[in-house]
Structures are given as structure tokens and as C-alpha cells.
Scaffold this motif. Structure first.
Motif, short mmCIF file in Angstrom:
data_model
loop_
_atom_site.label_atom_id
_atom_site.label_comp_id
_atom_site.label_asym_id
_atom_site.label_seq_id
_atom_site.Cartn_x
_atom_site.Cartn_y
_atom_site.Cartn_z
N ASP A 162 0.87 -1.18 0.00
CA ASP A 162 0.00 0.00 0.00
C ASP A 162 0.90 1.23 0.00
O ASP A 162 1.16 1.84 1.04
CB ASP A 162 -0.91 -0.02 1.23
CG ASP A 162 -1.91 1.13 1.23
OD1 ASP A 162 -1.82 2.00 0.34
OD2 ASP A 162 -2.76 1.17 2.15
N THR A 163 1.39 1.59 -1.18
CA THR A 163 2.36 2.68 -1.28
C THR A 163 1.74 4.03 -0.92
O THR A 163 2.44 4.93 -0.45
CB THR A 163 2.95 2.75 -2.70
OG1 THR A 163 1.88 2.80 -3.66
CG2 THR A 163 3.81 1.54 -2.98
N ALA A 164 0.44 4.18 -1.16
CA ALA A 164 -0.21 5.44 -0.81
C ALA A 164 -0.15 5.68 0.70
O ALA A 164 0.21 6.77 1.16
CB ALA A 164 -1.66 5.44 -1.29
N SER A 165 -0.48 4.65 1.47
CA SER A 165 -0.40 4.78 2.93
C SER A 165 1.05 4.90 3.39
O SER A 165 1.36 5.68 4.29
CB SER A 165 -1.06 3.58 3.60
OG SER A 165 -2.45 3.55 3.35
N GLN A 292 6.34 -3.90 6.56
CA GLN A 292 5.73 -4.66 5.47
C GLN A 292 5.83 -6.12 5.89
O GLN A 292 6.91 -6.70 5.88
CB GLN A 292 6.48 -4.40 4.15
CG GLN A 292 5.92 -5.12 2.97
CD GLN A 292 6.62 -4.76 1.67
OE1 GLN A 292 6.02 -4.83 0.61
NE2 GLN A 292 7.88 -4.38 1.72
N ASP A 293 4.72 -6.71 6.29
CA ASP A 293 4.71 -8.03 6.91
C ASP A 293 4.94 -9.12 5.87
O ASP A 293 4.07 -9.37 5.02
CB ASP A 293 3.38 -8.25 7.63
CG ASP A 293 3.39 -9.49 8.51
OD1 ASP A 293 4.20 -10.40 8.25
OD2 ASP A 293 2.58 -9.55 9.46
N PRO A 294 6.08 -9.83 5.91
CA PRO A 294 6.33 -10.88 4.91
C PRO A 294 5.39 -12.07 5.04
O PRO A 294 5.15 -12.77 4.05
CB PRO A 294 7.79 -11.28 5.18
CG PRO A 294 8.05 -10.87 6.59
CD PRO A 294 7.22 -9.65 6.83
N GLU A 295 4.85 -12.30 6.24
CA GLU A 295 3.87 -13.39 6.41
C GLU A 295 2.61 -13.10 5.58
O GLU A 295 2.11 -13.96 4.84
CB GLU A 295 3.50 -13.55 7.88
CG GLU A 295 4.64 -14.05 8.77
CD GLU A 295 4.76 -15.57 8.76
OE1 GLU A 295 3.95 -16.23 8.08
OE2 GLU A 295 5.68 -16.08 9.43
N SER A 322 -1.20 -3.96 3.58
CA SER A 322 -1.11 -2.75 4.40
C SER A 322 0.27 -2.64 5.08
O SER A 322 1.01 -3.61 5.17
CB SER A 322 -2.20 -2.75 5.47
OG SER A 322 -2.03 -3.87 6.34
N VAL A 323 0.58 -1.45 5.52
CA VAL A 323 1.81 -1.19 6.26
C VAL A 323 1.46 -0.58 7.61
O VAL A 323 0.34 -0.09 7.81
CB VAL A 323 2.76 -0.25 5.48
CG1 VAL A 323 3.19 -0.88 4.17
CG2 VAL A 323 2.09 1.10 5.22
N ALA A 324 2.41 -0.62 8.54
CA ALA A 324 2.20 -0.04 9.87
C ALA A 324 3.45 0.72 10.30
O ALA A 324 4.57 0.30 10.00
CB ALA A 324 1.87 -1.13 10.89
N ALA A 325 3.25 1.83 10.98
CA ALA A 325 4.38 2.62 11.46
C ALA A 325 5.01 1.96 12.68
O ALA A 325 4.32 1.52 13.59
CB ALA A 325 3.91 4.03 11.82
#
Length: 337
Positions: A162-165, A292-295, A322-325
Motif C-alpha cells: 500500500d504505497t499510498a499509505s 511490510q509483513d512478509p507473512e 497494508s503497512v504499519a508505522a
């Protein structure tokens, strides 16, 4: 026996026909339980194993081989992803085949290996392999999954960050750390995901009232590239209070470049990476980043491939991860979203 045992040898030992042996080793084929038991016992005594590749080539049937086309395996996120993909493929009865590719390699060798061995599908795991590999897979009907790559064919599934997020989060993390004048550190070669995230990051800076003071690049998105980028930043003598690096691997090199130049820790700009590789959490770096969760990424790839194999003529979907800070010491925060 001087040669490898054959199906005919198993048939003779078990007292059954050659076709019964073939059915016993074919998933879903009909064979009586006691006959299967005798065949398996004979095969074990003789050390017989089915040559699935030879069978698939003879019958023009899918081999259950899945090609993993990879590059930049020195990147720990990619190595972790390939490991997870291989394990998930094995768990589903597929046989992963690693096809490494580097800049300068002939893409036709990779294409020929996939087509000659009649692979059941392919997963292209990075930005680096040329589009020709993906295009030829699509042309010859090989079920295909692209990871963080631009679209090449309506039947090729894609799994993307999710590059936008991610771009917005990187800007927000620097803004949260008090940064107002920032630098972008990337690589000279093109990358679909990194370039897209960079565009969003730059737009988010404007929205937040921040200034992009400049950009520096290294030749690749790795530690050495980060060292080069840090050297160019310092040589320009135009200091900033924040830096967003294209990924964690490059960010670690950027940090070491500052150290190598003797810049005191108190004079470092805030730094935000992307990926949350294992090394990012090491005390020597304590890097704020985007996870970026590889799982999740690997599971989405396998599900997408299974769908392409089951429905090869349908339009493929794009799955967004999705990504998380993750806040750490390089932005002077210690918590996690």
C-alpha cells in the motif's frame, strides 16, 4: 540393481500391473487399499521414487513445479519472503524452483527454464527482473503472480504494498518528530514500488507544510547504496532535520555513512526507512520504519497463485498489503502502532 528402480520393477515385486503402480502414485486415482499397500511396500524396498518432472513432460501436464524468480537476495526481507513462499508452496504440494536473476543476465534463460520444465506457475518477487520474463509467462499461459511490480497482463495477479499509505506515513513520522526540512535518499535504478511511494511522500510533505530540500541516491537499494547516499548528503553541506530512505537496507547504510564520517549522534537528522527488516530493530540502528509483513505478503502470493491456477482465463486481481508505522530511536519515539 545397477540402475535406478523403475515402475515395472515395483509392479513385478508387488505382483500387480504397471498401470496399477502408476495409479498408486497419482493423486486421486482409484486403486484398492490392499493393492496400494503392496505397491508402496515394494517401492520402499526397492527405493523407487516417481520422477514427476519426467511424467509431466511426457504427459504435457503441469509439473507442480513453481518458479520463484528472485534477485537481490542479500536483502533480508527478500530472503525471508522467499523462505516463506517456498514453505507455503511445499505445504500445498507444489515444488518450488529458485531461478535467480541479476542485472546483465539473459532473461531468455529464465524463460526457457520455466517453459521447458512446464512449470505450474511462477512468482516474480522483486522489481529487478525485466518485464520480458513476466510478459512471456503471460503469453504462454503460465499462471503468474507479480510481487510489487507494475502490471503486465490482465491475467497476471499482483500483490503490492500500500504505497499510498506508506508514503503518507513516512512524511507523518518525520513531521511528528519535528522535522520541517527533509531529504529523500533512494537509488538510481527504477523501482515500481519505491518510486510510487516516493511520489506520495513528496506530495504528503506539501500537505504537511514541509519542504523537500533535495534528494540523494546510491547505485542500489542496499547498505552500500546507503553509504554512498550519506556521503553525497554530507558533501553537499546542506543540512536537513529529517531523511526518508527508500528502504531499511539503504537506511542502515545511510546511518553507517554518518558514523563513518564522524558525525555525532546528536547531529543526525531523524531517519525513517521502510520494510521493518530484522536488522532495523538492532540496538546499533534502532530505526523508525514502516512494517511490510512478509507473512501477509507470502500468504497473499500463494492464494493469488492458487486462484490463477484454478481459473487461468479469468481476469486477475491485485491484492494490496497494508503497512504499519514502527517508531524507534531514529525519530526519538519508542512505541508501535
Amino acid at each position: 540393481m545397477s540402475r535406478s528402480p523403475r515402475a515395472s520393477d515395483v509392479a513385478a515385486r508387488a505382483g500387480v500391473s504397471r498401470s496399477a503402480v502408476s495409479r498408486a502414485f497419482t493423486e486421486g486415482a482409484s486403486v484398492a487399499p490392499d493393492t496400494r499397500t503392496r505397491i508402496m511396500a515394494a517401492a520402499e524396498e526397492l527405493g523407487y521414487r516417481v520422477n514427476y518432472l519426467a511424467r509431466s513432460l511426457k504427459e504435457a501436464a503441469p509439473s507442480k513445479l513453481v518458479a520463484l524468480v528472485v534477485s537481490d537476495m542479500d536483502h533480508s526481507l527478500r530472503a525471508r519472503l522467499v523462505d516463506l513462499l517456498a514453505r507455503r508452496l511445499v505445504a500445498r504440494g507444489f515444488r518450488p524452483v529458485l531461478l535467480p536473476w541479476s542485472q546483465g543476465d539473459d532473461p531468455h534463460r529464465v524463460i526457457d527454464m520455466m517453459l521447458n520444465y512446464n512449470v505450474s506457475g511462477a512468482i516474480v518477487t522483486s522489481d529487478t527482473p525485466p518485464g520480458e520474463i513476466s510478459q512471456q509467462c503471460a503469453r504462454f499461459g503460465v499462471p503468474l503472480v507479480l510481487v510489487n511490480k507494475a502490471p503486465v497482463d490482465a491475467r497476471a495477479a499482483r500483490v503490492v504494498q500500500d504505497t499510498a499509505s506508506a508514503g503518507r506515513m513516512a512524511a507523518e513520522l518525520l513531521h511528528e518528530a519535528g522535522c520541517r526540512r527533509v531529504l529523500y535518499a533512494g537509488q538510481t535504478r527504477a523501482s515500481f514500488t519505491i518510486d510510487d511511494r516516493r511520489r506520495v511522500f513528496c506530495a504528503a510533505l506539501d500537505d504537511l507544510g514541509m519542504t523537500l530540500a533535495g534528494e540523494v541516491t546510491g547505485p542500489s537499494q542496499n547498505h552500500a547504496g546507503g553509504m554512498v547516499a550519506a556521503g553525497r548528503y554530507l558533501a553537499a553541506k546542506d543540512r536537513v532535520d529529517g531523511v526518508h530512505c527508500a528502504n531499511d537496507f539503504l537506511a542502515l547504510g545511510f546511518i553507517d555513512g554518518l558514523r563513518h564520517a564522524g558525525v555525532p549522534r546528536r547531529d543526525w537528522p531523524a531517519i525513517v526507512g521502510c520494510d521493518d527488516i530484522a536488522e532495523a530493530s538492532w540496538p546499533a540502528y534502532d530505526l523508525t520504519t514502516l512494517r511490510q509483513d512478509p507473512e501477509l505478503l507470502s500468504e497473499a502470493c500463494i492464494e493469488a497463485l492458487a486462484t490463477r491456477i484454478a481459473h487461468p482465463n479469468s481476469l486477475a486481481e491485485t491484492r494490496t498489503i497494508s503497512v504499519a508505522a514502527v517508531r524507534r530511536g531514529t525519530t526519538r519515539k519508542t512505541d508501535i502502532d
